[in-house]
Design an enzyme around this catalytic site. Sequence first.
Site, PDB file in Angstrom:
ATOM      1  N   PHE A  78       0.922  -1.062  -0.178  1.00  0.00           N
ATOM      2  CA  PHE A  78      -0.207  -0.053  -0.195  1.00  0.00           C
ATOM      3  C   PHE A  78       0.830   1.209  -0.022  1.00  0.00           C
ATOM      4  O   PHE A  78       1.974   1.435  -0.797  1.00  0.00           O
ATOM      5  CB  PHE A  78      -0.958   0.137   1.241  1.00  0.00           C
ATOM      6  CG  PHE A  78      -2.007  -1.391   0.823  1.00  0.00           C
ATOM      7  CD1 PHE A  78      -2.899  -1.035   0.054  1.00  0.00           C
ATOM      8  CD2 PHE A  78      -1.784  -2.344   1.735  1.00  0.00           C
ATOM      9  CE1 PHE A  78      -3.945  -2.043  -0.068  1.00  0.00           C
ATOM     10  CE2 PHE A  78      -2.685  -3.506   1.764  1.00  0.00           C
ATOM     11  CZ  PHE A  78      -3.856  -3.461   0.828  1.00  0.00           C
ATOM     12  N   SER A  79       0.770   1.978   1.018  1.00  0.00           N
ATOM     13  CA  SER A  79       1.415   3.489   0.831  1.00  0.00           C
ATOM     14  C   SER A  79       2.873   3.522   1.017  1.00  0.00           C
ATOM     15  O   SER A  79       3.576   4.392   0.662  1.00  0.00           O
ATOM     16  CB  SER A  79       0.625   4.751   1.949  1.00  0.00           C
ATOM     17  OG  SER A  79      -0.405   4.935   1.364  1.00  0.00           O
ATOM     18  N   ALA A  80       3.455   2.221   1.562  1.00  0.00           N
ATOM     19  CA  ALA A  80       4.785   2.273   1.602  1.00  0.00           C
ATOM     20  C   ALA A  80       5.375   2.122   0.312  1.00  0.00           C
ATOM     21  O   ALA A  80       6.609   2.552  -0.037  1.00  0.00           O
ATOM     22  CB  ALA A  80       5.267   0.973   2.511  1.00  0.00           C
TER      23      ALA A  80
END
Length: 416
Positions: A78-80
């Site tokens: 995801f946002s990583a």
Amino acid sequence: MSNVASAPEIAALPTGVGGIAAPEFGPLVRTFARLMGGRSGAGGALTVHRHGEPLVEIWTGEAGRAGAWGPDTGAVIFSATKGIAATVIHRLADRGLLDYDAPVAYYWPEFAANGKERITVRQVLSHRAGLYGLPEIANGLDEVLDHRLMEERLAAAKPDHLLGVPTYHALTFGWLLAGLARAVTGRGMAELFRTEIAEPLGTDGIHLGRPAAGSPITAAGFQGNRLDFVGSTYISLFLGRAYGLPGSLGAASRALFLPGLEAFLDGDEPPILDTELPAGNGVCTATGLATLYGALASGGMHNGRRFLSAETVKAMRQVESYRLDHALFYIPMMWHMGYHSLPVPGAYSGFGHIGLGGSFGWADPRSGLSVGFVHNRLSLGALTSDQMASAWVLPLAVRGARAARRTATLAESVAA
């Protein structure tokens, strides 16, 4: 690799945990085994390196239909993913292809539309472009899955009143960086993840979207309800009406919510794997993340070769804004250019990026430590505790690294 100690410097691991770990990391390994193991269909992996040398590389559990978790299991982070996409941009800047303080429109002329001619690369990288809203550029999931369309819509979009103010660009961040990188290189982000990140670092563990045929990396299936409650009639109605609210609730709903978007995660082959979403669909192993952040923790060096200049790494370490983030309910994110800091013991001097569910990559240039943590749980019941995984991983990793350093110093003294 086995979970049985094969040398004095390698610890025996708990039942169900594979890989290797130095004995000084016992508390970290045991906590990982307790919190990540024993749940049907769920698993994860954790890697700690110091200046590129492995101190911990462990995994446990199941990867859904992909079977038992192993060293070649990747997870959607995801946002990583944003930290990887930002590193692509830094690689381009390092070669003189971009200037952080130049207008984005200098490289991407279409971006100048609707008053955006002065928005800089630095502002985009630090979530200050005023272009975080999904409803302004997309009408549904089918459009969101068309990454070229999203790049074009953002080039034509008008920034809102929060231009210049830190406001988390939850999904638009990736398309903005992709459009900029495409304008400079002529290539998309999936290719750039390979040519600018994975290949120079010699890792198979970093992909944008589904790993290509022939890759040793398999993508773990999601375990849990996949947050499908967001698509319920009442929640959807509430979030849709929240678009117009002032303050953080309105900004958060515009940045994070679009009716039907939860279908991104549906099925055994979720659509999120089959697009280029540089803000959210990286598929990485824990070791892949630790390898990338290991270069950032080592002054830009990897295996004795220059990955980024020391000057660029210095720029990446700098906090760009201490103002509270308007789309994340005024959390002090301390945005860097593409990364953030954390007020967590063991993380004060580092930077990286956390994703939904708590997967993250992290670098601490002071100690040379890098950390990668990935897993496949995604359910409402475990979301809060999983999201805070860095709060136990990083302090225990730092404590283990200090103990390992003391052990090494003692051994050197005895040998002398």
